[in-house]
Design a protein around this motif. Structure first.
Motif, short mmCIF file in Angstrom:
data_model
loop_
_atom_site.label_atom_id
_atom_site.label_comp_id
_atom_site.label_asym_id
_atom_site.label_seq_id
_atom_site.Cartn_x
_atom_site.Cartn_y
_atom_site.Cartn_z
N ALA A 102 -22.69 103.21 47.96
CA ALA A 102 -23.22 102.15 48.82
C ALA A 102 -23.41 102.64 50.25
CB ALA A 102 -22.28 100.95 48.80
N THR A 103 -24.50 102.22 50.88
CA THR A 103 -24.82 102.69 52.23
C THR A 103 -25.05 101.56 53.23
OG1 THR A 103 -27.16 102.84 51.63
CG2 THR A 103 -25.83 104.85 51.40
N SER A 104 -25.04 100.31 52.79
CA SER A 104 -25.24 99.21 53.74
C SER A 104 -23.93 98.93 54.48
CB SER A 104 -25.70 97.94 53.02
OG SER A 104 -24.68 97.46 52.15
N PRO A 105 -24.00 98.46 55.72
CA PRO A 105 -22.77 98.17 56.48
C PRO A 105 -21.84 97.21 55.75
CG PRO A 105 -24.67 98.13 57.94
CD PRO A 105 -25.21 98.26 56.54
N ILE A 106 -22.39 96.17 55.12
CA ILE A 106 -21.54 95.19 54.45
C ILE A 106 -20.82 95.79 53.25
CG2 ILE A 106 -23.40 94.28 52.96
CD1 ILE A 106 -22.18 91.49 53.38
N HIS A 107 -21.48 96.68 52.51
CA HIS A 107 -20.84 97.32 51.36
C HIS A 107 -19.82 98.36 51.80
CE1 HIS A 107 -23.26 96.28 47.55
NE2 HIS A 107 -23.54 95.37 48.47
N MET A 108 -20.19 99.18 52.81
CA MET A 108 -19.26 100.22 53.26
C MET A 108 -17.98 99.62 53.81
SD MET A 108 -21.64 103.25 54.93
CE MET A 108 -22.53 102.22 56.10
N LYS A 109 -18.11 98.50 54.55
CA LYS A 109 -16.94 97.89 55.17
C LYS A 109 -16.10 97.11 54.17
CE LYS A 109 -15.57 94.60 58.78
NZ LYS A 109 -16.04 93.70 59.88
N HIS A 110 -16.73 96.25 53.39
CA HIS A 110 -15.97 95.30 52.58
C HIS A 110 -15.69 95.79 51.16
CE1 HIS A 110 -16.10 92.19 55.65
NE2 HIS A 110 -17.41 92.42 55.80
N LYS A 111 -16.52 96.68 50.63
CA LYS A 111 -16.30 97.16 49.26
C LYS A 111 -15.64 98.53 49.24
CE LYS A 111 -19.55 98.80 46.52
NZ LYS A 111 -20.76 98.89 45.68
N LEU A 112 -16.19 99.46 50.02
CA LEU A 112 -15.67 100.83 49.99
C LEU A 112 -14.55 101.07 50.97
CD1 LEU A 112 -19.04 102.84 49.79
CD2 LEU A 112 -17.56 102.11 47.90
N ASN A 113 -14.52 100.28 52.05
CA ASN A 113 -13.56 100.50 53.13
C ASN A 113 -13.64 101.94 53.63
OD1 ASN A 113 -11.52 99.77 54.94
ND2 ASN A 113 -9.87 100.40 53.54
N MET A 114 -14.89 102.39 53.86
CA MET A 114 -15.15 103.75 54.31
C MET A 114 -16.08 103.72 55.53
SD MET A 114 -15.80 105.58 50.60
CE MET A 114 -16.21 107.20 51.29
N MET A 152 -29.65 105.75 56.97
CA MET A 152 -30.42 106.04 55.77
C MET A 152 -31.11 107.40 55.89
SD MET A 152 -33.52 103.75 54.13
CE MET A 152 -32.67 102.25 54.55
N CYS A 153 -31.66 107.67 57.05
CA CYS A 153 -32.32 108.96 57.28
C CYS A 153 -31.32 110.11 57.20
CB CYS A 153 -33.00 108.98 58.64
SG CYS A 153 -34.43 107.87 58.78
N ARG A 154 -30.16 109.94 57.83
CA ARG A 154 -29.13 110.99 57.83
C ARG A 154 -28.66 111.33 56.42
NH1 ARG A 154 -24.14 109.18 60.71
NH2 ARG A 154 -23.42 111.23 60.05
N ILE A 155 -28.34 110.30 55.64
CA ILE A 155 -27.77 110.55 54.31
C ILE A 155 -28.84 111.05 53.34
CG2 ILE A 155 -28.02 108.22 53.31
CD1 ILE A 155 -25.12 108.57 52.24
N THR A 156 -30.08 110.62 53.53
CA THR A 156 -31.17 111.12 52.68
C THR A 156 -31.41 112.60 52.93
OG1 THR A 156 -32.27 108.95 52.59
CG2 THR A 156 -33.64 110.89 52.18
N GLU A 157 -31.50 112.99 54.20
CA GLU A 157 -31.69 114.40 54.53
C GLU A 157 -30.56 115.26 53.99
OE1 GLU A 157 -32.30 117.33 58.44
OE2 GLU A 157 -32.06 115.15 58.72
#
Length: 515
Positions: A102-114, A152-157
């Protein structure tokens, strides 16, 4: 001018299976995979190998039999997932590992805690690990359409530098809108310096009814892979419909700068197979594969069609598989003709005993109705397959009384764990009475979530296919039964669902949302 190829990535066996009650057996997945291969699908996502022992076996079985299409397994950006996917794909001629995070702010914060940096590092590690097993690695930015563009650009590259050959930016929650979603891809491809080293992919959910529109908008902005499912099957409101995507590309050649390798004449047979296996009927007004999709009732339309087909039809029914079967099967048909028709439908049998059983069932059906159609054959095999899961409960005999002015009454003889048991009950109708009689014996503790009847073909001698969805303790199963007697079909469907609940539970997807 030659057009670029659009890769068609089918995820019916993975994301499509995440529809509540749409779980498929290993054999059913292989049957569908063979039809997808016959349709010339580029990539078949066979499942989520680590999700359960059953999923692993299904991915392995598909990988072992499919020769022309690439076989893919989903894997979270976790070592164990990637290793398990690679193990399941060992027998494939061409394999792909599809890893995601997951790469969206809501998923990274609330689901992954990363943190974003932690997510990026894990994505790079996952892609590199997958590349140890195959040169074909897809990386997905889960909830990509709601992700921060710079990240998105950073992680894609970084994923491309690590070895990802396909980058998928899914609209995981169906939030996208065509102009916005298409522009996102155009800007991403322009901004990422190594974008030319990967194919960009779209995977859209249909929560707002925009999955196909979003997918096609993405193609107009540089995407060269569409992830889709037969009949638009999938979690929640479903995924982009493969048949609609493919026929839009084919029909509007003047607009789209791409072409596919798909054999469109196999669209309808595959649609019917998936519908029969999952118990999800196709609504009559469904584009391309619905019963009314090439029907014309208006007098003005009929007059125009008779004078010149293209006045009201933008594609030929024959091009997607309508009216292609000229062989009529009936009670006088021989074993060779029946076997040949099964093979043409992508239905194969593991042994001579299985062929004999199928032919015997065909003869029983042919005695009841004048003509046996392809849909009947699919239903015959699906119903038999559904009943083989674990036959704890079997119907032995049925006596239904339904007279005007009297309450319907059902008397059933059931075989329960090898012993015959008689149960009877009144009900508001013959089906209700039958189900109440069954529950007197089994006391299943289930909730009946769906009872659906679908006429398989036309005519009063048509088989009725009944789908029953039962829920117990969070587990949802579909039972399918078919018969020219709708009450018998209903009883078989209910017992089929009960048998699935009794079968050993092999686990659930650890990540139900997928991508």
């Amino acid at each position: 001018m030659s057009k670029e190829k659009l890769v068609i990535f089918d995820t019916t066996l993975r994301d499509g299976e995440q529809s509540p009650g749409a779980s498929m057996t290993k054999d059913e997945k292989v049957r569908i995979a063979k039809m997808l291969e016959k349709m010339r699908i580029d990539v078949i996502e066979a499942g989520f190998a680590i999700a359960s022992p059953g999923d692993f076996k299904s991915v392995k079985a598909v990988a072992d039999v499919i020769k022309d299409s690439t076989v893919c397994s989903l894997a979270r950006a976790v070592d164990a997932d990637i290793d398990r996917a690679a193990e399941a794909l060992k027998g494939a001629n061409q394999s792909r590992i599809h890893t995601f995070i997951a790469t969206s702010p809501i998923h990274m914060k609330h689901k992954l805690n990363m943190s974003p940096d932690e997510v990026l590092a894990q994505a790079v590690h996952a892609v590199k690990r997958a590349r140890n097993y195959t040169n074909d690695v897809e990386f997905s930015l889960e909830d990509g359409s709601r992700s921060d563009f710079d990240f998105m650009c950073r992680i894609t590259e970084a994923a491309i530098n690590a070895g990802a050959t396909t980058i998928n930016v899914p609209d995981t929650v169906g939030y996208g809108e065509p102009i916005e979603y298409g522009n996102m891809f155009r800007q991403l491809i322009e901004a990422v310096p190594n974008a030319d080293k990967a194919i960009f992919s779209t995977h859209c959910h249909n929560d707002l009814g925009l999955a196909v529109a979003n997918s096609l908008a993405a193609v107009m902005n540089g995407v060269r892979q569409i992830e889709c499912t037969i009949n638009g099957l999938g979690e929640r409101a479903g995924n982009a419909s493969l048949e609609e995507v493919v026929m839009a590309i084919r029909t509007r050649k003047d607009i789209f700068p791409v072409e596919t390798n798909i054999d469109t004449t196999n669209i309808l047979p595959t649609s019917r197979l998936v519908s029969s296996v999952t118990g999800f009927p196709v609504q009559p007004n469904k584009a391309i594969v619905g019963a009314n999709s090439f029907a014309h009732e208006s007098g003005i339309h009929q007059d125009g069609i008779l004078k010149h087909r293209e006045t009201y039809e933008i594609m030929r029914a024959e091009d997607v598989g309508w009216n292609t079967n000229k062989i009529v099967l009936g009670k006088h048909s021989g074993r060779a003709a029946v076997k040949a028709r099964f093979e043409a439908l992508g239905i194969s049998f593991e042994s001579q005993d299985a062929i004999n059983l199928a032919f015997s069932r065909f003869k029983e059906l042919a005695d009841k109705k004048h003509e046996v159609f392809d849909e009947d054959l699919h239903a015959l095999v699906s119903s038999a397959s559904s009943g083989r899961k674990q036959e704890t409960f079997l119907l032995v005999d049925m006596d239904i009384v339904c007279k005007t002015g009297h309450k319907p009454h059902a008397k059933l003889t059931l075989q329960v764990r090898g012993e015959d048991v008689v149960a009877e009950s009144d009900g508001s109708g013959p089906v209700d009475a039958s189900y109440k009689a069954i529950e007197q014996v089994v006391q299943s503790g289930t909730d009946l979530q769906l009872y659906s009847v679908n006429a398989i073909t036309q005519g009063t001698d048509s088989q009725g296919e009944v789908t029953v969805r039962l829920e117990r303790d969070g587990q949802i199963v579909n039972g399918i039964g078919s018969d020219t007697d709708i009450v018998a079909a209903s009883v078989r469907a209910y017992l089929s669902a009960l048998n699935m609940l009794e079968a050993p539970h092999t686990g659930v997807h650890p990540q139900r949302s997928g991508v």
